[in-house]
Scaffold this motif. Structure first.
Motif, PDB file in Angstrom:
ATOM      1  N   LYS A 150       9.735 -19.584  -9.185  1.00 12.20           N
ATOM      2  CA  LYS A 150       8.585 -19.202 -10.001  1.00 12.20           C
ATOM      3  C   LYS A 150       7.547 -18.495  -9.119  1.00 12.20           C
ATOM      4  N   ILE A 151       6.845 -17.541  -9.715  1.00 10.23           N
ATOM      5  CA  ILE A 151       5.738 -16.889  -9.012  1.00 10.23           C
ATOM      6  C   ILE A 151       4.549 -17.839  -9.073  1.00 10.23           C
ATOM      7  N   VAL A 152       4.056 -18.269  -7.893  1.00  8.77           N
ATOM      8  CA  VAL A 152       3.027 -19.302  -7.857  1.00  8.77           C
ATOM      9  C   VAL A 152       1.670 -18.787  -7.379  1.00  8.77           C
ATOM     10  N   GLY A 153       1.584 -17.507  -7.068  1.00  2.00           N
ATOM     11  CA  GLY A 153       0.305 -16.973  -6.623  1.00  2.00           C
ATOM     12  C   GLY A 153       0.460 -15.592  -6.031  1.00  2.00           C
ATOM     13  N   SER A 154      -0.642 -15.069  -5.488  1.00  3.13           N
ATOM     14  CA  SER A 154      -0.613 -13.758  -4.853  1.00  3.13           C
ATOM     15  C   SER A 154      -1.730 -13.646  -3.836  1.00  3.13           C
ATOM     16  N   VAL A 155      -1.568 -12.686  -2.934  1.00  5.76           N
ATOM     17  CA  VAL A 155      -2.586 -12.386  -1.936  1.00  5.76           C
ATOM     18  C   VAL A 155      -2.962 -10.916  -2.109  1.00  5.76           C
ATOM     19  N   PRO A 156      -4.224 -10.598  -2.417  1.00  7.18           N
ATOM     20  CA  PRO A 156      -4.608  -9.198  -2.591  1.00  7.18           C
ATOM     21  C   PRO A 156      -4.616  -8.459  -1.261  1.00  7.18           C
ATOM     22  N   THR A 157      -4.182  -7.188  -1.293  1.00  2.98           N
ATOM     23  CA  THR A 157      -4.215  -6.375  -0.066  1.00  2.98           C
ATOM     24  C   THR A 157      -5.390  -5.409  -0.056  1.00  2.98           C
ATOM     25  N   GLY A 158      -5.971  -5.157  -1.248  1.00  2.00           N
ATOM     26  CA  GLY A 158      -7.109  -4.253  -1.332  1.00  2.00           C
ATOM     27  C   GLY A 158      -6.743  -2.791  -1.184  1.00  2.00           C
ATOM     28  N   GLN A 159      -5.449  -2.482  -1.165  1.00  2.00           N
ATOM     29  CA  GLN A 159      -4.997  -1.104  -0.962  1.00  2.00           C
ATOM     30  C   GLN A 159      -3.765  -0.816  -1.814  1.00  2.00           C
ATOM     31  N   GLY A 174      -1.085 -12.346   7.599  1.00  2.00           N
ATOM     32  CA  GLY A 174      -0.156 -11.336   7.150  1.00  2.00           C
ATOM     33  C   GLY A 174      -0.744  -9.965   7.400  1.00  2.00           C
ATOM     34  N   TYR A 175       0.121  -8.986   7.602  1.00  2.00           N
ATOM     35  CA  TYR A 175      -0.318  -7.606   7.851  1.00  2.00           C
ATOM     36  C   TYR A 175       0.577  -6.683   7.017  1.00  2.00           C
ATOM     37  N   THR A 176      -0.033  -5.841   6.181  1.00  2.00           N
ATOM     38  CA  THR A 176       0.744  -4.908   5.378  1.00  2.00           C
ATOM     39  C   THR A 176       0.482  -3.478   5.823  1.00  2.00           C
ATOM     40  N   ALA A 177       1.541  -2.668   5.856  1.00  2.00           N
ATOM     41  CA  ALA A 177       1.405  -1.233   6.079  1.00  2.00           C
ATOM     42  C   ALA A 177       1.234  -0.586   4.717  1.00  2.00           C
ATOM     43  N   ASN A 178       0.079   0.043   4.493  1.00  2.00           N
ATOM     44  CA  ASN A 178      -0.245   0.677   3.232  1.00  2.00           C
ATOM     45  C   ASN A 178      -0.026   2.184   3.405  1.00  2.00           C
ATOM     46  N   SER A 185      -3.662  -3.725   6.074  1.00  2.00           N
ATOM     47  CA  SER A 185      -4.474  -4.825   5.555  1.00  2.00           C
ATOM     48  C   SER A 185      -4.163  -6.096   6.332  1.00  2.00           C
ATOM     49  N   VAL A 186      -5.212  -6.823   6.724  1.00  2.00           N
ATOM     50  CA  VAL A 186      -5.071  -8.110   7.401  1.00  2.00           C
ATOM     51  C   VAL A 186      -5.321  -9.205   6.365  1.00  2.00           C
ATOM     52  N   LEU A 187      -4.360 -10.109   6.210  1.00  2.00           N
ATOM     53  CA  LEU A 187      -4.418 -11.082   5.129  1.00  2.00           C
ATOM     54  C   LEU A 187      -4.498 -12.519   5.642  1.00  2.00           C
TER      55      LEU A 187
END
Length: 337
Positions: A150-159, A174-178, A185-187
């Motif tokens: 089940k999907i239990v949540g999310s973390v916004p990346t802002g991008q 966490g770090y995402t390449a946008n 984004s630093v999470l």
């Protein structure tokens, strides 16, 4: 030998044979398997890395998947179904994640995000026991409970176009390449919030983290250079000049070297993380994309998208030792172990 001694010897032999058989079965069960997502064939290759051969393929729900993650016990693979589009380009918007049982080689469950999100990079975090999946169109990282699926949540990346994700060793950051925004984004993965957005260039791709969590690496798509982010300050620490525009990166297990794929040059370059300079250049097949270091640290495997192969690199001799046939547009890699 008298009959009593003979029977004792026979019994001991049986114990040894059973023990040996069990040991063999155990060693066989923990043998790592290399997973390769083939965009063009819309399937998942199961590769025996010791033999250097593809042993099976599994369809991934009829639509293109790009990346893959495996459960810690090596029994399950998770393939986000991105769709038939490129990042930021027109096309279908994937909305599902295929859950594959590797023993039966079948899809046993599908996680539905409820709407088109272009799910892309999946990471199984052993610390929290959660599965993280980048969901580009929601500008977020979705959190899935692998037990309930089940999907239990999310973390916004802002991008927009948060394409790839990497986690710190303890799973707290966490770090995402946008891609299109050209940012990282630093999470805060536990607090489920964005801590910082770091400008990189007009276009960036892929992301990895050093073994000691002190540096994050992402490739500038406009110039032949690699951004090195200081995780203590969340700022660019320096740029590493490269022979050509880079793509995927991965550190060796000892933390000394960084492997960098160069899709246009059919090469992997090796950056010395002490001097921050290119130390080696290794010829591979056409379109090197993602790089994954083996669990024993002796080899690296590189998906070569245009050649439909995976290149194996000897990390002691710094040379390609063989090419393993995979599928059309071989891309994402993972270890099932």
């Amino acid at each position: 030998m008298n009959s009593v001694l003979f029977l004792r010897s026979l019994a001991m032999c049986g114990v040894v044979c059973v023990a040996t058989g069990l040991a063999g079965a155990q060693s066989k069960s923990v043998q790592p398997m290399l997973l390769v997502v083939n965009q063009g064939d819309r399937d998942l290759s199961l590769v025996d890395p010791a033999a250097g051969k593809q042993i099976a393929t599994v369809p991934v729900d009829g639509v293109t998947g790009h990346e893959v993650a495996a459960s810690p016990d090596g029994k399950t693979a998770y393939v986000p179904i991105y769709g038939d589009s490129g990042v930021g380009k027109a096309g279908t918007d994937g909305s599902k994640l295929s859950v594959i049982d590797l023993a039966s080689r079948k899809i046993v469950h599908t996680v539905d995000f409820g709407h088109g999100v272009r799910p892309h990079c999946a990471i199984y975090d052993r610390n929290s026991g959660m599965l993280y999946v980048t969901t580009e169109l929601d500008k977020s990282v979705s959190i899935i409970d692998p037990k309930s699926l089940k999907i239990v949540g999310s973390v916004p990346t802002g991008q927009e176009q948060s394409h790839m994700l990497v986690l710190s060793r303890d799973g707290s950051r966490g770090y995402t390449a946008n891609v299109g925004p050209g940012t990282v984004s630093v999470l805060d993965m536990k607090g489920r919030k964005t801590l910082a957005i770091i400008p990189i260039s007009k276009d960036t791709q892929r992301i990895s983290i050093s073994r000691d969590d002190s540096m994050v690496f992402t490739a500038d798509q406009t110039k032949p250079q690699l951004a090195v982010i200081d995780t203590a300050t969340n700022k660019i620490k320096m740029w590493v000049p490269l022979p050509a525009v880079a793509y995927g990166t991965a550190s060796t297990l000892d933390g000394r070297w960084l492997l960098v794929t160069q899709r246009t040059g059919k090469q992997v370059v090796v950056v010395d993380l002490k001097t921050m300079k290119v130390a080696q250049t290794i010829d591979v097949a056409d379109g090197p994309t993602e790089v994954l270091v083996s669990p024993d640290g002796k080899s690296a495997f590189v998906s070569c998208t245009r050649s439909k192969q995976v290149a194996q690199i000897d990390l002691e001799q710094w040379k390609m030792t063989r090419l393993i046939d995979a599928g059309v547009a071989a891309d994402g890699l993972a270890w099932a172990k």
